[in-house]
Design a protein around this motif. Sequence first.
Motif, PDB file in Angstrom:
ATOM      1  N   SER A 173       7.256  -0.528   6.324  1.00  0.00           N
ATOM      2  CA  SER A 173       5.911  -0.065   6.655  1.00  0.00           C
ATOM      3  C   SER A 173       5.047   0.179   5.434  1.00  0.00           C
ATOM      4  CB  SER A 173       6.002   1.226   7.479  1.00  0.00           C
ATOM      5  OG  SER A 173       6.666   2.233   6.731  1.00  0.00           O
ATOM      6  N   GLY A 174       5.618   0.040   4.245  1.00  0.00           N
ATOM      7  CA  GLY A 174       4.832   0.189   3.017  1.00  0.00           C
ATOM      8  C   GLY A 174       4.093  -1.085   2.653  1.00  0.00           C
TER       9      GLY A 174
ATOM     10  N   ARG B  34      -2.831   2.065   4.400  1.00  0.00           N
ATOM     11  CA  ARG B  34      -2.332   1.148   5.418  1.00  0.00           C
ATOM     12  C   ARG B  34      -3.363   0.951   6.534  1.00  0.00           C
ATOM     13  NH1 ARG B  34       1.948   3.640   6.704  1.00  0.00           N
ATOM     14  NH2 ARG B  34       1.131   4.785   8.466  1.00  0.00           N
ATOM     15  N   ASN B  35      -3.950   2.050   7.003  1.00  0.00           N
ATOM     16  CA  ASN B  35      -4.967   1.949   8.055  1.00  0.00           C
ATOM     17  C   ASN B  35      -6.181   1.164   7.574  1.00  0.00           C
ATOM     18  OD1 ASN B  35      -3.339   3.462   9.696  1.00  0.00           O
ATOM     19  ND2 ASN B  35      -4.333   5.401   9.211  1.00  0.00           N
ATOM     20  N   ALA B  36      -6.573   1.380   6.298  1.00  0.00           N
ATOM     21  CA  ALA B  36      -7.733   0.672   5.757  1.00  0.00           C
ATOM     22  C   ALA B  36      -7.482  -0.831   5.733  1.00  0.00           C
ATOM     23  CB  ALA B  36      -8.048   1.183   4.361  1.00  0.00           C
TER      24      ALA B  36
ATOM     25  N   HIS C 286       0.810  -1.214   0.000  1.00  0.00           N
ATOM     26  CA  HIS C 286       0.000   0.000   0.000  1.00  0.00           C
ATOM     27  C   HIS C 286       0.843   1.264   0.000  1.00  0.00           C
ATOM     28  CE1 HIS C 286       1.151  -0.363   4.163  1.00  0.00           C
ATOM     29  NE2 HIS C 286       0.409  -1.459   4.308  1.00  0.00           N
ATOM     30  N   GLY C 287       2.133   1.132   0.128  1.00  0.00           N
ATOM     31  CA  GLY C 287       2.992   2.312   0.167  1.00  0.00           C
ATOM     32  C   GLY C 287       2.908   3.019   1.512  1.00  0.00           C
ATOM     33  N   LYS C 288       3.787   3.994   1.687  1.00  0.00           N
ATOM     34  CA  LYS C 288       3.828   4.721   2.962  1.00  0.00           C
ATOM     35  C   LYS C 288       2.895   5.926   2.920  1.00  0.00           C
ATOM     36  CE  LYS C 288       8.507   3.033   3.790  1.00  0.00           C
ATOM     37  NZ  LYS C 288       9.913   3.345   4.016  1.00  0.00           N
TER      38      LYS C 288
END
Length: 780
Positions: free
Chosen positions: A773-774, A747-749, A739-741
């Motif tokens: 984290s991505g 990311r939250n979704a 999802h990328g940073k």
Amino acid sequence: MNERILHVLEYRKIQELLNQQAASSLGKQKTAALRPSTDIEEINGWHAETDEAASVLRLKGHIPLGGIFDIKPSIKRTVIGGTLNPMECLDIASTIYGGKQLKTFIDDMEEPELPILRELVSQITPLGELERRIKSCIDDHGHVMDGASDKLRTIRSKIRTNESTVRDKLESYTRSKSKMLSDAIVTIRNERYVLPVKQEYRGAIGGIVHDQSASGATLFIEPQAVVELNNQLSEARVQEKTEIDRILKELSEYIAQDQEPLGHNVEVLGKIDFMFARAKLGRSMRAAMPKMNNKGVIKMKQARHPLIEEDEVVANDIEIGEDFTSIVITGPNTGGKTVTLKMVGLCTLMAQSGLQIPALDGCELAVFEKVFADIGDEQSIEQSLSTFSSHMTNIVDILKKVDHQTLVLFDELGAGTDPQEGAALAMSILDEVVQRGARIIATTHYPELKAYGYNREGVINASVEFDVQTLKPTYRLLIGVPGRSNAFEISRRLGLDDDIIKSAQSHIGTDSKSVENMIASLEESRRGAEHDYEQAAKVLEEAEELKQEMEKQWGQLEARREELYKKAEQKAEKAVQKAREEAETIVSELRNMKNNASLKEHEWIEARKMFDEAQPKLSKKEQKQATNNKTKAQNLQAGDEVKLLTLNQNGSIIEKVNENEFMVQVGIMKIKAKKKDLQFVKRDQPLVEKPMATVKGSNYHVKTELDLRGERYEDAVQQVEKYVDDALLAGYPRVSIIHGKGTGALRNAVQEFAKRHPRIKDFRAGGMNEGGSGVTVLEF
């Protein structure tokens, strides 16, 4: 814009209201000189200024513009060698201080972006040295202080000493010769200290007579004993004035040296004051910034006349310039037709002057090269012109100048003459102005013009609503519905006999009846549409409330679930801790028993039973898992996730050193651990070597990763749902969601989805070699 249109549309009253909002004479000068512009770039620039000022007022509530004066005349006098008085010098110092305060105020604001204001205040020169010079010489009351110079301090000290001596001398007279005085006081005449002596004792006192009372009974005499002292006092005062003049001359020269930055400061402060005057006027009217165009389009929602009190005015929607270019408004007198006409014209002039207009946000107005209005009773006794002649003279002048960049407002077009001829003339005039491409709003009484909008392209009918029940106008403007005659209904409500009304109706032609029936049908349709709209709005509001309530309950449910999970974890942790403590006790006892040769078999069995009972009770599933872990621990291999019991930390086996030792990665540390100190946690299932997996019952392949970068939020959630289903069908033990940073929204979704999905056992951020984290890794 010509002066006549400004007068007819009452633009001057708007200027008066704007003038009241200005904080200084500098701003008031600019409000008095304000005129509507026809340059759209200049107008947009004005609106940007007004909007910035409105943002500051919205956030701070005020702007420090006090103590600013128009000092341009004073600066000019110093340049040509003139000397300013103390108050003029003080005004300059006050203006310098006011500029510094304003500059600091704007510079200290963090939000919002204020490019125009920041650029303006950056041009303000502080001139602190000049301000200090003036303030060190002149106090807040405009009095030159003793400390302005050493010489002035000495002179004033001398003056005070002389005054004290003179007063003491004269007060001795008031005590010793009080019978000869009209009043036992010391007074001043011609800037000299004197005594009020009765006429008959003039010779007894002696000295110089400076004045006498109106009756002549009292003479104001300067005794000979204080003449010399008064002379010394007068001489000191002359010296004081000379020194003050010198000080003011010196200050004026300093001011002249800073004439350029002072003059520029004044211009900047005047402009800022003018900006905030416009913003304050907009705030007082609850106005909005209009979007300007040069296409002749006007769109205003809930627009109000700026000069009518908000609790009295009726707001209306106005739209012209796209689907139609002309509006013909019909309706009864005092129904609000002329007010609507003036409101559109005045709002147009205000918008072209950089002023906000009293309407809802999102309003749009056009920039017109010319605005013409024929409104009101133009009868001229001096020119011997009737109302019709005067109106027609004005209309003829308008027709000479009208073009496609013109707004034309006609009030009661064709009135004042024969109705049939007047109606025909009105339609011809409208045809001519429409043909030239102008924007037109016209009001009329003529029934012939009710059908005008149906026979002309680009023309629409409108009316002002009339309530037959209350016999009063509602002042609501109805676009698309022509006004119909209410004479019969009103007469019936007022008690006119039905036979008379029926007889009157029989005299109306078939065409008129058809038009009236059509209008009645339109009004009925409009009322039905409004009712449906209100019902739909009510249902929408209820649905929104229900949605909010459901979201609230869902949130409470989630919070309760988290709370229960937390309590369960705490309870389990306490049980394990208790088991550990009991196990430690058992081990200690066993150690003590080890050396006891007389230990019986049944005692060993009892000890073992105590140890087993100290273990936490696991569910069948947990017992099965524990058994599997114990079995798998016998055959550890590289890649297995294990728990290092000596550190109570999880890690993964890097390599097998020998049968009893393994190299384990724990965080950033690599540790050599013995097999007995390792507890098996889980083993990654080997992935199919092919890059794609075929989903059962499908003719397409599923990758082990899903790339969501660049996707919209809603689309991304749908893709994740489908992808997880496919991955589960494919039998993957884990998958990666890229999802990328970015902002973290995707990311939250993904992670919120993972929390809710029943088949997702765990999720984590990608490792160093997995995208960090991505990437979010989902475990099934």
